[in-house]
Design a protein around this motif. Structure first.
Motif, short mmCIF file in Angstrom:
data_model
loop_
_atom_site.label_atom_id
_atom_site.label_comp_id
_atom_site.label_asym_id
_atom_site.label_seq_id
_atom_site.Cartn_x
_atom_site.Cartn_y
_atom_site.Cartn_z
N ALA A 72 0.94 -1.16 0.03
CA ALA A 72 -0.12 -0.06 -0.13
C ALA A 72 0.99 1.08 0.03
CB ALA A 72 -0.83 -0.07 1.18
N ILE A 73 1.88 1.43 0.67
CA ILE A 73 2.84 2.58 0.83
C ILE A 73 3.16 2.80 -0.74
CG2 ILE A 73 5.03 3.52 1.65
CD1 ILE A 73 4.54 1.92 4.23
N THR A 74 3.98 1.94 -1.24
CA THR A 74 4.33 2.10 -2.62
C THR A 74 3.25 2.50 -3.46
OG1 THR A 74 4.41 -0.04 -3.44
CG2 THR A 74 6.54 0.55 -2.62
N SER A 75 2.15 1.95 -3.66
CA SER A 75 1.27 2.19 -4.40
C SER A 75 0.43 3.64 -4.07
CB SER A 75 -0.27 0.98 -4.24
OG SER A 75 0.21 -0.30 -4.47
N ALA A 76 0.33 3.78 -2.84
CA ALA A 76 -0.35 4.95 -2.43
C ALA A 76 0.64 6.39 -2.93
CB ALA A 76 -0.51 5.15 -1.07
N TYR A 77 1.96 6.01 -2.76
CA TYR A 77 2.88 7.17 -3.48
C TYR A 77 2.56 7.40 -4.57
CZ TYR A 77 6.99 9.94 -4.59
OH TYR A 77 7.47 10.67 -5.20
N ALA A 78 2.57 6.24 -5.65
CA ALA A 78 2.33 6.56 -6.99
C ALA A 78 0.91 7.26 -7.16
CB ALA A 78 2.31 5.06 -7.74
N LEU A 79 -0.24 6.68 -6.73
CA LEU A 79 -1.50 7.31 -6.69
C LEU A 79 -1.83 8.50 -6.32
CD1 LEU A 79 -3.16 3.99 -6.26
CD2 LEU A 79 -3.07 5.02 -8.27
N GLY A 80 -1.31 8.99 -5.02
CA GLY A 80 -1.33 9.87 -4.45
C GLY A 80 -0.39 11.26 -4.85
N LYS A 81 0.93 10.88 -5.45
CA LYS A 81 1.86 11.98 -5.43
C LYS A 81 2.31 11.96 -6.82
CE LYS A 81 2.07 13.81 -1.32
NZ LYS A 81 1.77 15.10 -0.99
N MET A 82 2.05 11.10 -7.74
CA MET A 82 2.37 11.26 -9.09
C MET A 82 1.41 11.39 -10.07
SD MET A 82 4.99 8.00 -8.80
CE MET A 82 6.87 8.32 -9.23
N GLU A 110 8.86 17.20 -0.39
CA GLU A 110 9.21 16.39 -1.51
C GLU A 110 10.16 17.30 -2.41
OE1 GLU A 110 6.46 13.73 -3.28
OE2 GLU A 110 7.79 13.51 -4.94
N ASP A 111 9.65 18.43 -2.68
CA ASP A 111 10.53 19.33 -3.39
C ASP A 111 11.89 19.42 -2.86
OD1 ASP A 111 8.08 19.50 -5.09
OD2 ASP A 111 7.55 21.52 -4.22
N ALA A 112 12.01 19.80 -1.51
CA ALA A 112 13.23 20.17 -0.91
C ALA A 112 14.29 18.85 -0.89
CB ALA A 112 13.02 20.36 0.50
N ALA A 113 13.53 17.64 -0.84
CA ALA A 113 14.42 16.28 -0.88
C ALA A 113 14.71 16.18 -2.44
CB ALA A 113 13.54 15.20 -0.52
N ARG A 114 13.96 16.26 -3.33
CA ARG A 114 14.27 16.18 -4.74
C ARG A 114 15.62 17.22 -5.03
NH1 ARG A 114 12.61 11.80 -7.03
NH2 ARG A 114 10.37 11.52 -6.99
N GLY A 122 18.68 15.83 -4.46
CA GLY A 122 18.76 14.26 -5.43
C GLY A 122 18.61 13.11 -4.67
N CYS A 123 17.35 13.28 -4.02
CA CYS A 123 16.64 11.92 -3.60
C CYS A 123 16.05 11.07 -4.53
CB CYS A 123 15.75 12.62 -2.29
SG CYS A 123 15.03 11.12 -1.23
N SER A 124 16.23 10.01 -4.36
CA SER A 124 15.37 9.10 -5.49
C SER A 124 14.02 8.76 -4.93
CB SER A 124 16.32 7.81 -5.74
OG SER A 124 16.20 6.94 -4.40
N ILE A 163 10.21 7.31 -0.80
CA ILE A 163 8.93 6.71 -0.17
C ILE A 163 9.28 6.37 1.21
CG2 ILE A 163 7.79 4.61 -0.27
CD1 ILE A 163 7.73 5.05 -3.36
N TRP A 164 10.75 5.61 1.38
CA TRP A 164 10.92 4.78 2.76
C TRP A 164 11.44 5.60 3.74
CZ3 TRP A 164 8.13 0.97 3.49
CH2 TRP A 164 7.59 0.26 2.35
N GLN A 165 12.27 6.86 3.26
CA GLN A 165 13.11 7.66 4.22
C GLN A 165 12.27 8.86 4.71
OE1 GLN A 165 17.06 8.22 2.97
NE2 GLN A 165 17.37 5.91 3.01
#
Lengths: 273, 299
Positions: free
Chosen positions: A84-94, A165-169, A172-174, A179-181
């Protein structure tokens, strides 16, 4: 005066509601302490007799059923939350094409009546060699656990502001590390409430557990409880059944009361909006 | 250098969400789409484990037989009756109790906690608890009714033709009204309090406040809660299974389907039953969503 009458009426009404809500469980507790002939007398405050509990705990099957239910529920919750975490990231943030279709599919799956897949799933479980094993339940429970956890986690992850997320990007955060950190620690409270609800749903499931398992050693609590019977046709096993009911329900009620705020927010994130 | 990485990163960007979704989608397809397709395929076969014949294609044979199957239509009627009556009662009681809890600040937290208890109890456990309470000879319900003089001897609630369904509905209402209450309480919280203040200033009576402010603003929450309850009610299995076994009087479509599949080992016929259940539930959901115009997916 009119105000006082209204307060009294409302309070009385509340007492009635509380009594109606709690009494059946109270009666189960009371009955669990009665054995032999005491069970047949209507007595609201009986002496405490632990015979039923002793019988249950010395009978290996009941403890085995509890262990089975715990293994299944914990595995189901862990697997669903990871997915659910990886899916929620894809569905909620991408933003991507097909996102709406995936969301509609998940919503559709959450409405899926379990009986519909029973015969088809039976074949799959046989083919995978999972019949009459706890694995069959872990796999089949994904049918209600996955749509629910993905849906609720998606609505939780959306509430997290994008600045982070913008700050982490910039640094250079992947995506994977993101997602995990970054999201995982932020989502911990939401994961706890969603996980608890998924745990309760798995703990209580009956239809699949009744159909995909056969022997006493792989049965879960609800099936064990539904199939308890007296040692003879004329013996009423209700004392034992009530003791078993109390044992499997008290931990759930405590969990629910401790986490009540989280549960209400998890329920409403899933259903309201 | 920029020119080199740009196309690759846009390609990664396009595939990335699908990589993240893949494990979930594969598992979900394994337990929903694939078994559904298999059930659909089996529903056109004569496939009975009982007579030892090899499965063979019989077209709509199972469906045609079902149309003339009195027990199936009986199960459909039972399910519709159970769903409509129990969801209606749960909604009315849910709104009433939620308004009661919301009316005063005092004791709100404690009442909400109490509401969580029946909800947390496994359905099989509530069924057993009520079966004991409703027992014809030793049940507390009969004992109280006799003491109060309403009846002279115990009633076999879960076995009687007229009372078994009523007993099942009563247990369902007890167990799931709290769920409604919790959702409605959350919905009530969203309504701005100053609307009520303004209504009071204008001298609007209590019932008018309910029908012109509370109900319209609560409706989006209520509509979703009713949909979830309705879908749950039409697939009900465990309550009827434990409370009145497989009696024809209370058999739901789920009970009937499982009976064909597991007890009679008639996989083809049982699959046809399952497919009809699927079509009926999809239809109910689609019509409900159309009529109430609720939006389940935001944006």
């Amino acid at each position: 005066m009119k105000r006082l009458a209204k307060t009294v009426a409302l309070t009385l009404l509340k007492i009635v509601v509380v009594f109606y809500t709690i009494f059946p469980f109270y009666w189960a507790i009371v009955s669990s302490f009665k054995s032999g002939a005491a069970l047949f007398s209507v007595d609201f405050f009986p002496a405490i007799d632990l015979t039923n509990y002793r019988d249950l705990l010395t009978n290996g099957n009941f403890l085995r059923n509890i262990l089975n239910s715990a293994i299944v529920a914990v595995s189901v919750v862990t697997l669903s939350l990871i997915f659910a975490i990886t899916s929620a990231y894809a569905l909620g943030k991408m933003k991507f094409r097909g996102r709406g279709i995936v969301l509609a599919g998940i919503l559709g799956a959450s409405m899926f009546p379990q009986i519909v897949v029973l015969s088809g799933l039976f074949g799959t479980i046989r083919w995978l060699g999972l019949y009459n094993s706890l694995g069959s339940l872990v796999l089949s429970y994904m049918i209600f656990s996955l749509p629910f956890t993905v849906w609720v986690m998606t609505s939780f992850i959306r509430q997290i502001p994008a600045e982070l997320e913008d700050a982490a990007r910039m640094d250079g955060c992947s995506t994977w590390a993101m997602i995990w950190q970054i999201y995982f620690p932020l989502l911990a409270p939401a994961l706890a409430s969603t996980g608890l609800l998924a745990f309760i749903a798995s703990w209580n499931e009956f239809l699949f557990a009744l159909t995909f398992t056969l022997s006493d050693t792989v049965r879960t609590v609800p099936v064990g409880l539904a199939l308890i019977s007296g040692s003879s046709r004329f013996e009423l096993p209700f004392g034992t059944i009530m003791a078993a009911s109390v044992i499997v329900t008290v931990p759930l009620i405590l969990l629910v009361l401790i986490f009540q705020r989280r549960i209400v927010s998890g329920l409403t994130a899933g259903a309201v909006k | 250098m920029m020119a080199e990485t740009a196309p690759q990163s846009s390609w990664v960007k396009r595939i990335e969400p699908w990589l993240l979704l893949a494990p979930m989608l594969i598992v979900l397809a394994t337990v929903t789409a694939w078994p559904l397709a298999r059930t659909a395929y089996l529903s056109f076969m004569h496939a009975s484990l009982d007579d030892g014949d090899l499965p063979r294609f019989i077209g709509f044979g199972n469906y045609l037989a079902l149309m003339k199957d009195g027990d199936w239509w009986h199960a459909v009627r039972n399910t519709a009756f159970f769903a409509v009556i129990s969801v209606t009662l749960e909604t009315l009681a849910g709104v009433a109790i939620a308004l009661l809890i919301d009316s005063q600040i005092k004791g709100r937290g404690a009442l909400r906690a109490v509401m969580l208890i029946p909800w947390a109890i496994p359905t099989v456990v509530s069924a057993q608890m009520w079966q004991w309470m409703l027992h014809d000879q030793y049940g507390v319900v009969n004992a109280l009714l006799i003491k109060l003089g309403f009846i002279s001897h115990g009633i076999a609630w879960t076995a009687g033709a007229g009372t078994a369904m009523a007993a099942i509905i009563a247990v369902d209402v007890w167990q799931t009204t709290p769920f409604m209450v919790l959702l409605i309480l959350a919905g009530l919280q969203i309504i701005p309090r100053d609307l009520y203040e303004a209504a009071k200033v204008d001298g609007a009576p209590g019932w008018a406040q309910f029908f012109y402010i509370t109900l319209p603003l609560l409706w989006p929450t209520l509509a979703v809660a009713i949909l979830f309850r309705l879908l749950d009610a039409v697939r009900m299995f465990d309550l009827a299974y434990v409370l009145s076994s497989k009696s024809r009087e209370t058999a739901t479509i789920s009970i009937y389907a499982r009976q064909q599949l597991v007890d009679f080992q008639d996989v083809g016929y049982g699959s046809a039953v399952a497919m009809l259940v699927f079509l009926m539930i999809s239809l109910v959901a689609a019509v409900y969503i159309q009529v109430t115009k609720i939006r389940l997916i935001s944006e």
